[in-house]
Scaffold this active site. Structure first.
Site, short mmCIF file in Angstrom:
data_model
loop_
_atom_site.label_atom_id
_atom_site.label_comp_id
_atom_site.label_asym_id
_atom_site.label_seq_id
_atom_site.Cartn_x
_atom_site.Cartn_y
_atom_site.Cartn_z
NE ARG A 1 -1.89 1.87 3.50
CZ ARG A 1 -1.87 1.80 4.83
NH1 ARG A 1 -2.60 0.89 5.46
NH2 ARG A 1 -1.15 2.64 5.55
CG HIS B 1 -6.69 2.62 6.03
ND1 HIS B 1 -7.03 1.44 5.40
CD2 HIS B 1 -7.82 3.09 6.64
CE1 HIS B 1 -8.32 1.19 5.63
NE2 HIS B 1 -8.81 2.17 6.36
CE1 TYR C 1 0.58 2.75 9.04
CE2 TYR C 1 -0.71 4.38 10.25
CZ TYR C 1 -0.52 3.61 9.11
OH TYR C 1 -1.39 3.72 8.07
#
Lengths: 324, 376
Positions: free
Chosen positions: B261, B265, B274
């Site tokens: 990805r 998100h 993160y």
């Protein structure tokens, strides 16, 4: 015309709808060779084969979710959840998917599915086999919720449910699966979803109930004073419920007692009582009474008859309301 | 024999087009033609531009939350082409990072934008298109693909139920129930797991102790395989085999497509909180668009002129799609009533007609009983 139990009436409806429409199939745990743990689907596996009466793996969400896919694929699935206490795992599929697909796809996807679920207490069953969760599903937009109280209605309502273009939760009160028989026509007929039944006409007080409690109400009425004329209404459908029949009756009697097995607080009786105060306000002569299950966890079977509204408790509720 | 090996298994990994654009010609046999590769490169380029514009629409307040597909185009492109070549007969149950598979099989490009613009009309599936609306709760829709595959088998139709989902979804019980039903009931289904390494902020290493995600299908009797998810050749070959296995043998396949990805998100997320930029940079080199272009250039099938052409075409297409999506009239309030049921119950009709729930607002005067005082 044959004299059938509720189980036999449902079995007959399933056979006739499966013969009439090859899109109809049954899936669930033990519904096949075993004929269901209550024998509701007895003989169907032999008659229609494993393709149309399908023993699935033991997984309620899997049953519900795959039934949704079957319905989207143009079939008319009848998933069985073995007991109402096991609907939890299937709750997400039923409420977040089956109930919503028509709306969220703006009518381009529909879920013509009938979820059969044995419901309620009174049969000395183990834990989590005796609950009455109908209000949860009535509160879920997009589902219809049906609960018959007699073999005749069970057959007619189930045929309506199977032919309905939207998802229907069909609760079968297990306490009256075999407790009495009734004349049930051999021919196919429907009982409309959303239409209550006036079981007994009366002029002094209205009792509104559904499912197995209907039988308890009839028993309670047998021991009431003869000069008290009670009208008994069996809702038959919890959603969409027949407001007009109830409102018309309470406007006539001015008094109403609502009876259900489910816990009192936020039970479906609360909705019925609210509509009565909205639409019968000036005719009411007494506060609407609820005789219901207590707001407790359903007890194990040694005390289940103390939990469930019985003829004595219902009779007291009626007399108190009548005397107000 | 007191002790024996009851079961052994292995998971094969396929890579046919590597990140430098080098092709394994033996494995590539009978997969994509030159024309197919050009087509997929163009489609991935359009999809990438669509993704960038969707991101900008959200950033400029013209659209709600949007999950970027960036970096994950190859799997949906290749699987989408397989299904397109079959006439788009298969049922697709998507998550939300497979835009291209949907576009290739008949979903209007406006639909996805409309959905994220808060408009259910984006979920309205045109007649003859076999695609479900994107599934927002994670991992619940593979069961629908299973039921759809089951309906095809029941009706003896040549269709497969295909579910797309991510690595995070494999932790959901419904995915396992779906895999088990498909295996145990011998249903024509394909499970396409895009392992993009992250479920919002949780890395795939936290999601499972399995060495691969592909092996999760073994317990359910699936054919299981891992592919380089940024490689259109491997994804095409393995997905096509999976579709045929489903059709011919009613045996489900679980495909784990290793991808990444490259974006957050969703637009509501900030992945810098993160994950390390170094990891992102490393995966950016494996971008499916870069390697596919290299391959085409090496074969003399692509050049800067054609690149400029496709970029112009992508702009033109996406700008038209955005114009259409933004230009649609506001939905009517009656819309959210009308599709609740085939026939609306009386109370819903009253709510729709009056836009009121209070009974005095719904039934002014008309229900007042004759001879009773009026309470206006």
């Amino acid at each position: 015309m044959a004299s059938l139990t509720l189980v036999q009436a449902i079995n007959l409806a399933l056979i006739q709808e499966m013969e009439a429409d090859d899109r109809v199939l049954i899936l669930g745990e033990d519904v096949g060779k075993n004929g269901g743990v209550f024998r509701v689907t007895e003989g169907l596996h032999e008659r229609f084969g494993a393709k149309r009466v399908v023993d699935t793996p033991l997984a309620e969400s899997g049953i519900m979710g795959s039934a949704i896919g079957l319905a989207m694929g143009g079939l008319r699935p009848i998933p069985e959840i073995q007991f109402e206490g096991f609907m939890g795992p299937a709750y997400d599929q039923l409420t977040n998917h089956a109930a919503r697909y028509r709306s969220r796809s703006r009518g381009s996807i529909t879920i013509p599915m009938t979820v059969r679920v044995p419901v309620g207490g009174g049969i000395h069953a183990p834990e989590l086999h005796s609950d009455s969760p109908e209000a949860i599903y009535a509160h879920t937009p997009g589902l219809k919720v049906v609960m018959p109280s007699s073999p005749y209605d069970a057959k007619g309502l189930l045929i309506s449910a199977i032919r309905d273009p939207d998802p229907v939760v069909f609760f079968e009160p297990k306490r009256i699966y075999r407790s009495f028989r009734e004349e049930v026509p051999e021919d196919e007929y429907t009982v409309p979803i959303g239409k209550a039944k006036i079981v007994e006409e009366g002029s002094d007080l209205t009792v509104v109930t559904w499912g197995a409690s209907t039988v308890q109400c009839i028993e309670a009425m047998d021991s009431l004073p003869e000069d008290l004329s009670v009208e008994l209404i069996d809702l038959r459908t919890i959603y969409p419920w027949d407001e007009e029949t109830v409102v018309e009756s309470v406007n006539k009697t001015g008094r109403c007692v609502i009876v259900h097995e489910a816990p009192k607080t936020a039970g479906f009786g609360a909705e019925v009582a609210t509509v009565i105060q909205e639409r019968c306000f000036l005719k009411l002569q007494a506060p609407v009474q609820r005789v219901a299950g207590f707001d407790t966890v359903m007890p194990y079977y040694k005390l289940e008859l103390e939990y469930l509204p019985d003829a004595a408790r219902i009779g007291k509720g009626i007399l108190e309301c009548a005397a107000y | 024999m007191p002790k024996r090996t009851a079961y052994t298994a292995k998971i094969e990994h396929y890579q046919i087009l590597d990140e430098n654009g080098e092709l394994d010609t033996r494995l590539a046999k009978n997969t994509l033609t030159d024309e197919d590769v050009v087509f997929l490169y163009e489609q991935m380029s359009i999809s990438r531009h669509y993704d960038e514009i969707a991101f900008k629409l959200q950033r400029s307040g013209r659209m709600g939350t949007y999950p970027q597909n960036k970096g994950q185009e190859a799997g949906p492109a290749a699987a989408g082409l397989v299904m397109k070549q079959r006439g788009s007969v298969d049922w697709i149950a998507p998550c939300y990072r497979e835009n291209l598979a949907l576009f290739l099989n008949g979903l209007p490009m406006e639909s996805i934008l409309l959905h994220w613009m808060g408009d259910e009309r984006g979920n309205k599936i045109p007649d003859g298109v076999n695609i479900l609306p994107m599934a927002i709760p994670i991992g619940t829709h593979p069961l629908h693909a299973v039921g759809l595959g089951w309906s095809a088998k029941y009706k003896e139709e040549d269709r497969v139920g295909v579910a797309f989902f991510g690595d995070g979804a494999t932790s959901e019980g419904d995915v396992h129930e779906a895999m088990n039903f498909a295996g145990a009931l011998k249903l024509p289904c394909v499970f396409f797991c895009q392992n993009n390494k992250w479920a919002i902020s949780v890395p795939s290493s936290t999601q499972t102790a399995s060495e691969t995600f592909a092996q999760k299908g073994l317990a359910y009797g699936h054919h299981c395989v891992q592919v380089d998810g940024n490689d259109i050749f491997a994804c095409y070959k393995i997905f096509k085999e999976a579709i045929d296995r489903a059709r011919m043998e009613h045996k489900p396949t679980f495909i784990e497509a290793l991808t990444y990805r490259l974006g957050d998100h969703t637009t509501a997320d900030d992945a810098r909180r993160y994950r390390d930029q170094a990891e992102v940079d490393e995966w950016a080199k494996k971008d499916p668009l870069i390697r596919t272009r290299k391959y085409l250039e090496n074969k003399g099938l692509w050049d800067d002129d054609r690149q400029a052409q496709i970029e112009a075409k992508a702009k033109e297409i996406v700008s038209r799609v955005v114009k259409n999506a933004e230009g649609i009239e506001k939905p009517k309030t009656s819309d959210f009533f009308d599709d609740m049921f085939a026939v609306l119950p009386d109370e819903l009709v009253r709510q729709r007609e009056t836009m009121r729930t209070s009974v005095l607002g719904q039934r002014p005067q008309t229900e007042t009983l004759a001879g009773q005082p009026q309470h206006a």
